[in-house]
Every structure is written in C-alpha cells, then in structure tokens.
Enzyme design. Structure first.
Site, PDB file in Angstrom:
ATOM      1  N   SER A   1       0.859  -1.183   0.000  1.00 59.66           N
ATOM      2  CA  SER A   1       0.000   0.000   0.000  1.00 59.66           C
ATOM      3  C   SER A   1       0.895   1.232   0.000  1.00 59.66           C
ATOM      4  O   SER A   1       2.121   1.117   0.004  1.00 59.66           O
ATOM      5  CB  SER A   1      -0.901   0.001   1.230  1.00 59.66           C
ATOM      6  OG  SER A   1      -0.134   0.350   2.364  1.00 59.66           O
ATOM      7  N   LYS A   2       0.252   2.387   0.015  1.00 55.64           N
ATOM      8  CA  LYS A   2       0.988   3.660  -0.042  1.00 55.64           C
ATOM      9  C   LYS A   2       2.040   3.776   1.053  1.00 55.64           C
ATOM     10  O   LYS A   2       3.031   4.466   0.898  1.00 55.64           O
ATOM     11  CB  LYS A   2       0.009   4.826   0.065  1.00 55.64           C
ATOM     12  CG  LYS A   2      -0.849   4.980  -1.177  1.00 55.64           C
ATOM     13  CD  LYS A   2      -0.829   6.421  -1.687  1.00 55.64           C
ATOM     14  CE  LYS A   2      -1.504   6.550  -3.027  1.00 55.64           C
ATOM     15  NZ  LYS A   2      -2.970   6.366  -2.944  1.00 55.64           N
TER      16      LYS A   2
END
Ligand code: GLU
Length: 482
Positions: free
Chosen positions: A259-260
């Site tokens: 994820s980010k």
C-alpha cells in the site's frame, strides 16, 4: 422440495477446445494502475506474445460510483508508457449491457437462472435465522420452485439468480495454485442481475470472457474466491473453462499487503520519479517469477523465457532498492537516443527542449554512469544546457573564494590557447599550470568544476571540459567576474 439443481458432474472441467490463446487484462478503473495490476498485465502480455496469441484490454467499469474517466485515462497512459500494447480493446463493460441482457435471457430460457422475488426483509430474517441456528447464511432457494412462465409475467421487484448445484464440488485447475476443489454446498444461488436489472460482477466477467473467447484467465489471487462461481457460469453458458492462473499478492517488506505506506504504488508515479519502463517491467516480472538466478531481462528475452510454471506460489515482497538498482542498470544500458527520448520530459520541466544532437548525446553520456533515475540525470546534466548556470551556495562558498577566482582567471587563457580540449591536452595544461603556481590538481579542478557546472557533484572534469568546449567555458568563467 425445492427444484433440484444440476448435478455436480455437469461442472467437471471439459476438454479445452480453444483454437487460439487469448489473454485479457481487466482492470477496474477505481484507482490508478498500480504495481500489482501492471504485473498482471505484463504476465498476460508476455504469454500472448510468446504463444503468438492475442492480448485484450477490458475496462471493468461497472462500479459507476468508483470508476472515473480520470482513472481510465491514467490506466491507458500507464499501459502505453509500459509498452504493453494490446491487440484488441479497450472494451468497456458499460458499453456491453445489451450483451449481458441477452445472456441473462438465455440462462432464464434454459432454466439455468430464475427470478427471485424475496424481499430484502425476508432475506434478512432468513439470514438471521440461519445464523442463530449456527448455520452459514445462504439463500434457501425459495424461488427456485416458481413457475418460470408465471414469474416472467410478474411485475413485482425481483432479482435474477443463477441456479447453482447443491452437491458435489467445483474444480479449479490452476496453473499456479494447482488443483482446488470448492464445495458446492458453500455456494448459494448467486444473484446475477440486481432488482434494477443491472448484471452483477461475476456474471459480466464471465459473459465477457465467453464472448471475447478468452482461453486464459491470469489475475491476482484475490479473485480466487470468485473462480468457482465463474466456472459454474462458463459451464452454464456452454463455454469451455479457461485456464486459470492466480498470481500471489505483492506484499511490503513488513509482509502486509502493498500500500501507499510502502512508497509509490502507482505506475505513473514511478514514471514521474524518473524510472524507465524497461526497469519497472524487469523488476515486475521478477516479482514472483524466476529464470535461474538471472535478474536482468530485456523484453525480447522475456517474450522468449517467461512461463507460468515458474511463477511461485508464495507472495512476493516488494523491494524498492532492487527496483532502483535495476533502474540504474537500465539507464547505463540505454543508447544515446533512448536516453534523450526518455529524459526529455524531465528537461522540459526545467524549460529545456532537449534535441537529439552530438552535444546532447555526449552530455547525457557523461552522467549516465553516475545516476539512478532520470530525475537525477536531468539534475546532474542540466548545466550543459543553461545559458547561465546556477551555482549552489555551498559550492560557491567552498570553491569560489577570491584566491580560487584568481586561479581561474589565470587558467582561462591557457585553456583557450590549447589546440583542443582533449583529456591529454587539458591534463598537460593543468600539470604545467600547477607547477607554475604551486597548486595541486584539486586546487585547479575543484573551483573549475563549480565554475562550469555549478555543483561539486558533476561528471568527470576532463569529460565535462571537452564536451562544453571553449566558448561555453569562457562564458562561464568570465561570468564569475561580472
Ligand atoms: N477487474 C478486476 C480487478 O481489477 C479483475 C477481474 C478479472 O481479472 O477477472 O481486480
């Protein structure tokens, strides 16, 4: 007694009858094209290329609320940047509703689907009752018994359900995961069209795969749970089950889903950070696939070597350092033309229109070995193209002292008097100048480097001098005295 569902034998995988390998990449435009999606696209693309099959792009935009034109554009842009050219498409599911309606009707006509009039409240109380009795909530098949002809006349709100088998197993033969059996009892009669008539996700995917004559479904293993449903639907539509390959997820270094938090995940973010598509593709292919212990692959090699058998069963761990290492490698490998082409935008951002000529080629080549991204390359090489360079504060204070400026003033005419600025000539000139003024090489090259490039980090001094040429050198040194 409810209407008996088809026996499980019907759902055993039939012999494959595909005449051509047809692969598809089917992103949902609810976000950017991310690393995981790009890898899926790449694997499909490579197999299509390798087997002389077709690669099809299908935009799964049925989720109207979350799908946006901006995301569609970004996906298409990322595919183009990566060079993952498709043979057919892009197709859009929102443009194919008529087709889905036809197939819904076909299943209804054949008695493979039925109208269900159970209201949300009824379904809810049945669900509650099942849960209280400690059973898995599952549609109880009430509307299976209704007369199809009578149901068709009804005006009450209804959805359409697929009549799934009650017994036996649905088999998925997965090229990566192997033989998987799903217990049919676990799967209830899937809603294939909602009360408002719109078809549901698993159904449209299957209708698309059927009508696009897809032979291989290669996708992330987050879709594995959809697969038994889809297998039943292919069979109901009299379509041979495609070959499946469910690719394990990509995780961050903390073993959590990528994820980010783990850095950039969108393909275009890597483009904007100065990665070459060849590097990103090379990195992505290795995320879960191996070919001996080789790390570096060109697309041509991949079209020959890539195979699904060597895709691992375990999740892959994303390693940004390795990607950066590969990027530096592919920058070093780039031909002068490729490097100019790939870094154009980064120079453009500095208001420099890069032209493909010998000067640009030599300028970039002098930085090529020293940088890891195209952003670094533009930062390092920009001084070659500026009329007036900017001198870094720290470099100025350290190197452009009054004493050193004096040195440069005296050195300039000697450089200009040389027959040419080859390394041999310039080196010789530095030696003589050093002896004459009692100066070590660093005392000459240090200030000169800053005067010419504006920075203490630059390409090799001799290379830089030769590339810049006398005119620019003169202008840059004289500029220091105005
Ligand atoms: N649209 C799905 C996704 O973006 C892929 C579905 C499929 O490949 O069958 O995850």
């Amino acid at each position: 007694m409810t209407r008996p569902a088809p026996k499980h034998e019907t759902f055993i995988v039939k012999e494959k009858v595909f005449t051509m390998n047809r692969f598809r990449f089917a992103p949902s435009p609810t976000g950017h094209l991310h690393i995981g999606g790009a890898r899926t696209a790449l694997y499909n693309y490579l197999l299509a290329q390798k087997t002389k099959g077709k690669f099809i792009l299908r935009i799964e935009d049925t989720d109207r609320e979350r799908s946006t034109q901006g995301h569609i554009d970004a996906i298409l842009e990322a595919m183009q940047w990566l060079g993952l050219n498709y043979d057919e498409g892009p197709f859009y599911q929102t443009e194919r509703y008529e087709l889905y309606q036809q197939h819904l009707q076909k299943l209804l006509d054949q008695g493979k689907a039925y109208r269900c009039f159970c209201s949300p409240e009824e379904l809810d109380s049945k669900r509650q009752a099942a849960m209280q009795a400690g059973k898995k909530p599952k549609y109880d098949g009430t509307c299976r018994n209704l007369d199809p002809q009578q149901s068709a006349q009804e005006t009450r709100p209804h959805c359409i359900r697929f009549l799934s088998p009650d017994e036996g197993v649905t088999v998925v033969e997965d090229l990566i995961k192997g033989h998987i059996e799903f217990n049919n009892q676990e799967l209830d009669d899937l809603i294939i069209a909602r009360t408002d008539g719109t078809p549901t996700y698993n159904f449209v995917v299957v209708v698309d795969d059927v009508t696009m004559q897809i032979s291989h479904v290669i996708r992330g293993d987050d879709h594995l749970n959809n697969t038994p449903r889809q297998v039943q639907l292919y069979q109901a539509l009299d379509y041979p089950t495609p070959q499946f390959a469910h690719i394990p997820m990509i995780l961050g270094s903390d073993k959590k889903r990528l994820s980010k938090r783990h850095g950039a995940t969108s393909v275009l973010a890597y483009r904007d950070e100065g990665y070459l598509p060849e590097a990103l593709l090379n990195y992505l292919v290795r995320l879960g696939w191996s070919h001996g212990d080789e790390e570096v692959f060109s697309m041509d090699q991949l079209k020959e070597y890539f195979n699904i058998e060597k895709v691992g069963k375990a999740a892959a761990i994303f390693n940004p350092e390795k990607l950066l290492w590969l990027n530096a490698h592919w920058i070093r490998q780039s031909s002068p033309e490729r490097l100019i082409e790939a870094s154009k935008n980064f120079f453009q951002q500095k208001n420099i229109a890069l032209e493909n000529n010998p000067y640009t080629q030599k300028a970039l080549a002098s930085c090529q070995e020293k940088v890891k991204t195209l952003v670094d390359l533009a930062n390092m090489a920009v001084f070659y193209f500026l009329e007036e360079i900017e001198i870094e504060e720290k470099a100025r204070n350290k190197q452009l002292t009054l004493e050193n400026l004096e040195t440069l003033k005296k050195l300039l005419p000697q450089l200009l008097a040389l027959p040419d600025l080859s390394e041999a000539q310039v080196n010789d000139c530095f030696q003589k100048f050093g002896e004459e003024h009692q100066l070590k090489l660093g005392k000459i090259a240090g200030p000169l480097r800053v005067a010419l490039s504006g920075s203490m980090v630059s390409p090799g001094i001799f290379e830089m001098i030769e590339i810049l040429g006398k005119e620019r050198i003169q202008a840059r040194i004289e500029n220091l005295f105005f």
